[in-house]
Design a protein around this motif. Structure first.
Motif: not given
Length: 372
Positions: A115-136
């Motif tokens: 409950t403390s950790i999830a008080s104001a979290p941000i989700a960051v998601v995306g492609a499995r086969g990402c590019t170097t640009y996306g990874a950075e």
């Protein structure tokens, strides 16, 4: 027959597939213990699959608890002190692809408080086969969010997910991995060390029992958990049919802030994010600062301690009354989320309501400053 609602919820989770919309209907009628008793008895209203699995469920529950004990995991249910109430919003949705509803409970691995950790979290998601640009980009955004005090949620998959978790850890913040398998299952296997570190400094969670192996449909089912736990979801690279866009759709239904990172206009890895931005389904963001500003909008506002949705509503309110539906449309929040935020603000005495709508109470806090 069990007499514990907590254990009843656990056994229900073993016989009913996660996200089954029939669970929402049943939970409106009775508590988990009453439903479990009905499952054991069977009958025309109880799905055969649930009743047929009831005999083996106690043994399976005991096995799940033993496996959980090995990795220090625990079972958390709605209404308990460790339950993140944001998940309850899932019960208000029609759902996506015959999936909806809050989980019956969560297996939680790690020493952190959910409950403390999830008080104001941000989700960051995306492609499995990402590019170097996306990874950075994913790593930098997650690190920035963590540095500003926000936990980062993702799915521990290859590509963007792993970069988001690692970025959050580098930023000194906790991160939460939402799994499509048991919390004791290292999936993908190459992420065993990463998952151990996430559990040490954050949490690994799942609605599937310890020992459960990943199945293709479970990745889409778990996406609703990622979206519901978060106050904002940002997609970094997604092809046209990427599963991360499913997470974005859940977030949109839930009234969470939806964001996407642009890529080169020729990149197939970003065609899904570009479409989401073009169609108005996601805000364009290029940094963690953008993400935090678009999600929370303000700092040092003089308000009492209120949630992020209430803060966004406060920014939108003016001296002239506005209908709640107008506020919801302007902020791209669900009417349910806006009404909850308005009740929260009214409880602190900083807003007032008339037949014409809602407005700031002139005796409340002064105009808050925005993140500049």
């Amino acid at each position: 027959m069990t007499r514990s609602p907590t254990r009843a919820a656990m056994m229900l989770s073993l016989v009913a597939e996660a996200g089954d919309p029939r669970l929402v209907t049943w939970r409106e009628r009775c508590d988990p213990l009453e439903l479990w008793q009905s499952v054991v008895r069977g009958g025309a209203e109880i799905p055969d699959r649930w009743h047929d699995g009831a005999a083996a469920a106690p043994r399976q529950a005991d096995a799940a608890l033993r496996r959980a004990d090995v990795v220090g995991a625990r079972w958390v249910v709605p209404g308990s002190p460790g339950w993140p109430v944001a998940l309850d919003d899932l019960d208000q949705l029609e759902g996506i692809g015959q999936v909806t509803g809050a989980p019956l409970g969560l297996w939680v691995r790690g020493g952190g408080d959910l409950t403390s950790i999830a008080s104001a979290p941000i989700a960051v998601v995306g492609a499995r086969g990402c590019t170097t640009y996306g990874a950075e980009a994913a790593s930098d955004i997650a690190a920035d969010c963590a540095d500003q005090g926000h936990a980062v949620i993702s799915g521990a998959a290859f590509g963007i997910d792993a970069c988001a978790h690692r970025g959050a850890l580098l930023g000194g913040g906790p991160t939460v991995a939402v799994m499509a398998c048991g919390v004791d299952v290292d999936y993908p296997r190459a992420h065993a060390a990463l998952l151990r570190r996430i559990a040490e400094e954050g949490l690994v969670i799942s609605e599937f029992p310890p020992g459960a192996q990943p199945q293709r449909h479970r990745f889409l089912v778990r996406n609703r958990i990622i979206a519901a736990l978060s106050v904002g979801v940002v997609v970094v690279e997604a092809a046209g049919r990427s599963g991360s866009l499913n997470t974005l759709h859940w977030a949109d239904q839930l009234g969470r802030t939806t964001m996407a990172v642009p890529g080169p206009i020729t990149a197939q890895a970003s065609c899904g994010t570009h479409r989401a931005i073009r169609e108005g389904k996601a805000l364009l963001v290029t940094s963690g600062r953008d993400v935090v500003a678009d999600t929370f909008g303000l700092v040092d506002d003089g308000l009492p301690h209120v949630g992020p949705a209430a803060r966004r509503v406060w920014v939108r309110l003016e001296a002239e009354p506005q209908p709640a539906e107008q506020i919801a449309s302007a902020l791209r929040l669900s009417p349910v989320a806006v009404h909850r935020a308005l009740r929260e603000l009214r409880g602190h005495g900083v807003v007032s309501v008339t037949e014409a709508g809602w407005s700031r109470d002139i005796t409340g806090p002064t105009e808050p400053g925005r993140v500049g």
